[in-house]
Design a protein around this motif. Structure first.
Motif, short mmCIF file in Angstrom:
data_model
loop_
_atom_site.label_atom_id
_atom_site.label_comp_id
_atom_site.label_asym_id
_atom_site.label_seq_id
_atom_site.Cartn_x
_atom_site.Cartn_y
_atom_site.Cartn_z
N UNK A 264 15.39 99.84 65.40
CA UNK A 264 15.17 99.53 63.99
C UNK A 264 14.13 98.43 63.87
N UNK A 265 13.54 98.33 62.69
CA UNK A 265 12.61 97.24 62.40
C UNK A 265 13.37 95.99 61.99
N UNK A 266 12.74 94.84 62.19
CA UNK A 266 13.33 93.59 61.75
C UNK A 266 13.69 93.67 60.27
N UNK A 267 14.88 93.17 59.94
CA UNK A 267 15.38 93.24 58.58
C UNK A 267 16.24 94.45 58.31
N UNK A 268 16.25 95.40 59.23
CA UNK A 268 17.04 96.60 59.06
C UNK A 268 18.49 96.41 59.46
N UNK A 269 19.24 97.50 59.42
CA UNK A 269 20.67 97.47 59.69
C UNK A 269 21.08 98.58 60.64
N UNK A 270 22.14 98.32 61.38
CA UNK A 270 22.80 99.31 62.21
C UNK A 270 24.29 99.07 62.14
N UNK B 24 36.79 100.21 66.23
CA UNK B 24 36.27 98.96 65.71
C UNK B 24 34.78 99.14 65.43
N UNK B 25 34.30 98.46 64.38
CA UNK B 25 32.92 98.58 63.96
C UNK B 25 32.24 97.22 63.98
N UNK B 26 30.95 97.24 64.20
CA UNK B 26 30.14 96.05 64.04
C UNK B 26 28.97 96.41 63.12
N UNK B 27 29.06 95.95 61.88
CA UNK B 27 27.98 96.14 60.92
C UNK B 27 26.97 95.03 61.12
N UNK B 28 25.74 95.39 61.42
CA UNK B 28 24.68 94.44 61.71
C UNK B 28 23.60 94.56 60.65
N UNK B 29 23.43 93.52 59.85
CA UNK B 29 22.43 93.49 58.79
C UNK B 29 21.38 92.44 59.09
N UNK C 112 14.43 90.41 65.97
CA UNK C 112 14.06 90.80 67.33
C UNK C 112 14.94 90.17 68.40
N UNK C 113 15.42 88.96 68.17
CA UNK C 113 16.27 88.31 69.15
C UNK C 113 17.66 88.93 69.26
N UNK C 114 17.99 89.87 68.37
CA UNK C 114 19.23 90.62 68.48
C UNK C 114 19.13 91.76 69.48
N UNK C 115 17.93 92.03 69.97
CA UNK C 115 17.73 93.11 70.92
C UNK C 115 18.55 92.86 72.19
N UNK C 116 19.38 93.82 72.55
CA UNK C 116 20.26 93.67 73.71
C UNK C 116 21.05 94.95 73.90
N UNK D 70 36.12 97.28 79.38
CA UNK D 70 34.73 97.30 78.92
C UNK D 70 34.30 98.71 78.58
N UNK D 71 33.45 98.80 77.55
CA UNK D 71 32.75 100.04 77.29
C UNK D 71 31.49 100.11 78.13
N UNK D 72 30.76 101.21 78.01
CA UNK D 72 29.58 101.42 78.83
C UNK D 72 28.32 100.76 78.27
N UNK D 73 28.35 100.36 77.02
CA UNK D 73 27.22 99.71 76.39
C UNK D 73 26.36 100.65 75.58
N UNK D 74 25.74 100.11 74.54
CA UNK D 74 24.80 100.85 73.73
C UNK D 74 23.61 99.95 73.42
N UNK D 75 22.41 100.50 73.53
CA UNK D 75 21.19 99.72 73.39
C UNK D 75 20.83 99.54 71.92
N UNK D 76 20.55 98.30 71.55
CA UNK D 76 20.02 97.97 70.23
C UNK D 76 18.65 97.33 70.43
N UNK D 77 17.63 97.89 69.81
CA UNK D 77 16.28 97.36 69.92
C UNK D 77 15.75 97.10 68.51
N UNK D 78 15.31 95.87 68.27
CA UNK D 78 14.79 95.47 66.97
C UNK D 78 13.32 95.13 67.15
N UNK D 79 12.46 95.85 66.48
CA UNK D 79 11.03 95.64 66.59
C UNK D 79 10.54 94.69 65.51
#
Length: 125
Positions: free
Chosen positions: A12-18, A79-84, A88-92, A115-124
């Motif tokens: 997602x772009x900076x300022x976006x949500x996932x 469980x959910x994590x709403x990210x608004x 870019x520093x949220x990339x992980x 632990x879960x296996x992980x999911x990639x979040x990339x913020x441009x």
């Protein structure tokens, strides 16, 4: 045993949500706390949000307060994590984790049970 499966990551772009989801299966009655960690390349893994499914207690890292919201659907063991307002520093890689108590998340070196296996979040930018 408990199995945790994350989904919802992406680019997602900076300022976006996932919205990330973590679906639990197996002996889900064995844990009362569930939350999210993240780890960026070259950095330490850090806890970002925790939910106690019994009390409703929530915890957020200072870096995400006001932007992220953790919530649960007990009927679905999800469980959910709403990210608004993503930055870019949220990339992980974001990891779902479960524990018998909330305290297991609250240390410099957290010790959780599953632990879960992980999911990639990339913020441009």
């Amino acid at each position: 045993q408990v199995q945790l499966v994350e989904s919802g990551g992406g680019l997602v772009q900076a300022g976006g949500s996932l919205r990330l989801s973590c679906a639990a299966s197996g002996r889900t009655f064995s844990f009362s706390a569930i939350g999210w960690f993240r780890q960026a390349p070259g950095k330490e893994r850090e806890v970002v949000a925790v939910l106690n499914r019994i009390s409703g207690y929530t915890y957020y890292a200072n870096s995400v307060k006001g932007r992220f919201t953790i919530s649960g659907d007990n009927a679905k063991d999800t469980v959910y994590l709403q990210m608004n307002n993503l930055k870019p520093e949220d990339t992980a890689v974001y990891y779902c984790a479960a524990a018998r108590s909330t305290a297991q998340f609250m240390s410099i070196n957290p010790q959780v049970d599953y632990w879960g296996q992980g999911t990639q979040v990339t913020v441009s930018s």
